[in-house]
Write an enzyme that holds these catalytic residues in place. Structure first.
Site, PDB file in Angstrom:
ATOM      1  N   LYS A 144       0.846  -1.188   0.000  1.00 43.45           N
ATOM      2  CA  LYS A 144       0.000   0.000   0.000  1.00 43.45           C
ATOM      3  C   LYS A 144       0.884   1.240   0.000  1.00 43.45           C
ATOM      4  O   LYS A 144       1.705   1.426   0.903  1.00 43.45           O
ATOM      5  CB  LYS A 144      -0.894  -0.001   1.247  1.00 43.45           C
ATOM      6  CG  LYS A 144      -2.013  -1.013   1.174  1.00 43.45           C
ATOM      7  CD  LYS A 144      -3.090  -0.554   0.219  1.00 43.45           C
ATOM      8  CE  LYS A 144      -4.266  -1.512   0.205  1.00 43.45           C
ATOM      9  NZ  LYS A 144      -5.258  -1.167  -0.825  1.00 43.45           N
ATOM     10  N   ASP A 201      -0.054  -0.298  -4.746  1.00 38.02           N
ATOM     11  CA  ASP A 201      -1.438   0.187  -4.821  1.00 38.02           C
ATOM     12  C   ASP A 201      -1.504   1.512  -4.061  1.00 38.02           C
ATOM     13  O   ASP A 201      -1.273   1.540  -2.858  1.00 38.02           O
ATOM     14  CB  ASP A 201      -2.356  -0.855  -4.159  1.00 38.02           C
ATOM     15  CG  ASP A 201      -3.828  -0.485  -4.228  1.00 38.02           C
ATOM     16  OD1 ASP A 201      -4.158   0.559  -4.819  1.00 38.02           O
ATOM     17  OD2 ASP A 201      -4.648  -1.256  -3.685  1.00 38.02           O
ATOM     18  N   ASP A 242     -14.235  -6.566  -9.042  1.00 38.11           N
ATOM     19  CA  ASP A 242     -14.474  -7.224  -7.755  1.00 38.11           C
ATOM     20  C   ASP A 242     -15.842  -7.897  -7.848  1.00 38.11           C
ATOM     21  O   ASP A 242     -16.842  -7.225  -8.125  1.00 38.11           O
ATOM     22  CB  ASP A 242     -14.441  -6.180  -6.627  1.00 38.11           C
ATOM     23  CG  ASP A 242     -14.504  -6.824  -5.247  1.00 38.11           C
ATOM     24  OD1 ASP A 242     -13.582  -6.578  -4.449  1.00 38.11           O
ATOM     25  OD2 ASP A 242     -15.484  -7.560  -4.964  1.00 38.11           O
ATOM     26  N   HIS A 297     -10.159  -8.402  -8.160  1.00 42.03           N
ATOM     27  CA  HIS A 297      -9.888  -7.803  -6.859  1.00 42.03           C
ATOM     28  C   HIS A 297     -10.848  -8.467  -5.886  1.00 42.03           C
ATOM     29  O   HIS A 297     -11.938  -8.884  -6.260  1.00 42.03           O
ATOM     30  CB  HIS A 297     -10.195  -6.307  -6.971  1.00 42.03           C
ATOM     31  CG  HIS A 297     -10.178  -5.565  -5.671  1.00 42.03           C
ATOM     32  ND1 HIS A 297     -11.299  -5.425  -4.872  1.00 42.03           N
ATOM     33  CD2 HIS A 297      -9.178  -4.914  -5.037  1.00 42.03           C
ATOM     34  CE1 HIS A 297     -10.974  -4.707  -3.802  1.00 42.03           C
ATOM     35  NE2 HIS A 297      -9.701  -4.383  -3.876  1.00 42.03           N
ATOM     36  N   GLU A 339     -11.307  -1.837  -9.347  1.00 38.72           N
ATOM     37  CA  GLU A 339     -12.064  -2.217  -8.150  1.00 38.72           C
ATOM     38  C   GLU A 339     -13.160  -1.195  -7.857  1.00 38.72           C
ATOM     39  O   GLU A 339     -14.137  -1.502  -7.198  1.00 38.72           O
ATOM     40  CB  GLU A 339     -11.136  -2.379  -6.937  1.00 38.72           C
ATOM     41  CG  GLU A 339     -10.592  -1.084  -6.401  1.00 38.72           C
ATOM     42  CD  GLU A 339      -9.713  -1.277  -5.177  1.00 38.72           C
ATOM     43  OE1 GLU A 339      -8.525  -1.574  -5.361  1.00 38.72           O
ATOM     44  OE2 GLU A 339     -10.201  -1.127  -4.057  1.00 38.72           O
ATOM     45  N   GLU A 354      -1.332  -0.270  -9.142  1.00 35.68           N
ATOM     46  CA  GLU A 354      -2.801  -0.309  -9.022  1.00 35.68           C
ATOM     47  C   GLU A 354      -3.393   1.042  -8.621  1.00 35.68           C
ATOM     48  O   GLU A 354      -2.881   1.713  -7.735  1.00 35.68           O
ATOM     49  CB  GLU A 354      -3.147  -1.373  -7.975  1.00 35.68           C
ATOM     50  CG  GLU A 354      -4.623  -1.562  -7.692  1.00 35.68           C
ATOM     51  CD  GLU A 354      -4.858  -2.812  -6.838  1.00 35.68           C
ATOM     52  OE1 GLU A 354      -4.153  -3.825  -7.022  1.00 35.68           O
ATOM     53  OE2 GLU A 354      -5.755  -2.784  -5.974  1.00 35.68           O
ATOM     54  N   GLU A 402      -6.146 -12.047  -4.327  1.00 36.83           N
ATOM     55  CA  GLU A 402      -5.843 -11.048  -3.300  1.00 36.83           C
ATOM     56  C   GLU A 402      -6.148 -11.649  -1.932  1.00 36.83           C
ATOM     57  O   GLU A 402      -7.261 -12.093  -1.661  1.00 36.83           O
ATOM     58  CB  GLU A 402      -6.679  -9.788  -3.528  1.00 36.83           C
ATOM     59  CG  GLU A 402      -6.454  -8.746  -2.461  1.00 36.83           C
ATOM     60  CD  GLU A 402      -6.686  -7.338  -2.965  1.00 36.83           C
ATOM     61  OE1 GLU A 402      -7.481  -7.151  -3.899  1.00 36.83           O
ATOM     62  OE2 GLU A 402      -6.055  -6.418  -2.400  1.00 36.83           O
TER      63      GLU A 402
HETATM   64 CA    CA Z   1      -6.753  -1.781  -4.340  1.00 40.04          CA
END
Ligand code: CA
Length: 383
Positions: A171, A200, A275, A302, A252, A226, A335
């Site tokens: 992240k 991401d 997703d 996702h 997502e 991402e 994920e």
């Molecule tokens: Ca994400």
């Protein structure tokens, strides 16, 4: 066979230790679950995507007030017909976000019922599986303070590797300079080119900072970058794709074949990430996957949610062919959120785990899970 009952469950529990991603502090775990039952005794479960900052009550209210009246008394095997009915009935106030997540939850539950009716896993009803296991990648690297956590995040990377993960997603989005320090520390600590890294930023930046970060990370040989910019900035996605060699991933926060069509027309993505709990369920996801491949875009779903969303995502991943046929193709990866989740594992009778670096795709009827009602009750919010 007719749909006789639809129940919505909102699950909420506070986290002992809040954590941050680039958009804010997550203080609770929540889920919007739906149970659809038929007059001949079949049950299907679904889940609406609820991200950490999203009130789970929005999708719940949509199911209760907008969707349920369209579904009671209908044949649950008509899932495509019912998807169209739900979508067109909510079009003028829906199309994106929690309304489509609500439709997704119902669609997942209808496919689960179909699986129980035909005594087949959902992947079989969708035409069979391209794989019976999937490699999970570790999602984590949330912040406990905010910035200046590179040392701790490097230690976390080592923990994921020790747990058997050979791919992990970091992240970022806490300031370009902080992000670069984090990546340098992690790469130095791992010192291992066999570990796949992704990043991401959860659309923390505008185009120029997103590009600056992208250039700084080109040497890390990332599997993907991402959500570099906000989902509305489709032109920004396309610009980054042209400027960087790192594959650009997103989706997502996009919904339905209509939404993904805009991304594909603009050549905005290398990797589409629908997703299952927010793109419109299986009915939408299978069409999005076909559209993606027809436009030269790979698909890597996702997932963020409880065990029901994960189970649905596993069924979906089983059905997605590699984007490019080869002797050694790149398969989609699952994920796998490694952060604290008080009820995820307790929601199903037989939680899955990683063996030899992969997770087996459940092959029981429907989603292949048995939902534990005691856990649903324990964490249900009745407010
Ligand atoms: Ca994400």
């Amino acid at each position: 066979m007719k749909i006789s009952t639809i129940d919505v469950f909102v699950l909420v529990t506070p986290l002992d230790e809040p954590f941050a991603f680039s958009q804010g502090w997550v203080r609770q775990r929540s889920a919007t679950l739906v149970r659809v039952q038929t007059d001949n005794g079949l049950t299907g479960w679904g889940e609406a995507f609820t991200q950490g900052l999203e009130p789970p009550q929005i999708a719940a209210a949509t199911i209760e007030h907008a969707l349920k009246p369209l579904l009671i008394g209908e044949n649950p095997l008509d899932h495509s017909v019912l998807w169209e009915r739900m979508y067109t009935a909510t079009r003028d106030y829906g199309r994106k976000g929690s309304v489509i997540s609500a439709i997704s939850a119902i669609d997942i539950a209808l496919w689960d019922i179909a699986g129980h009716f035909y005594q087949q896993p959902v992947y079989q009803l969708l035409g069979g599986q391209h794989r019976n296991t999937v490699q999970p990648y570790a999602t984590g690297f949330y912040r406990l303070q905010g910035q200046n956590e590179a040392e701790r995040l490097a230690e976390e990377a080592m923990q994921h590797r020790e747990a058997g993960f050979t791919a992990m997603k970091i992240k970022l989005g806490f300031g370009v300079a902080d992000d670069i320090r984090v990546m340098q520390k992690i790469a130095a600590a791992l010192n291992d080119t066999t570990i796949d890294l992704m990043v991401d930023t959860n659309h923390a930046y505008g185009r120029s900072d997103a590009l600056r970060l992208g250039h700084a990370l080109e040497d890390f040989n990332l599997r993907w970058y991402e959500e570099p910019v906000v989902p509305e900035d489709i032109g920004g996605y396309a610009e980054l794709r042209t400027a960087l060699t790192t594959p650009i991933a997103g989706g997502e926060n996009e919904h339905t074949p209509y939404g993904f069509n805009d991304l594909f027309k603009a050549a905005a993505l290398d990797i589409a990430q629908p997703d299952i709990g927010s793109c419109g369920g299986f009915t939408a996801a299978r069409n999005i996957a076909v559209m993606a491949h027809a436009n030269g875009v790979a698909v890597n779903p996702h997932v963020w949610g409880s065990a029901i969303a994960q189970a649905a995502s596993l069924q979906l991943i089983a059905t997605i062919p590699p984007a490019n046929h080869a002797l050694y193709p790149l398969h989609p990866v699952l994920e796998y959120d490694r952060s604290s989740h008080p009820f995820r594992q307790h929601l199903v009778a037989t939680p899955w785990s990683m063996d030899d670096g992969v997770i087996a795709i459940p092959d029981g009827p429907g989603l292949g899970i048995e939902v534990r009602l005691d856990t649903v009750e324990k964490f249900s919010s009745h407010s």
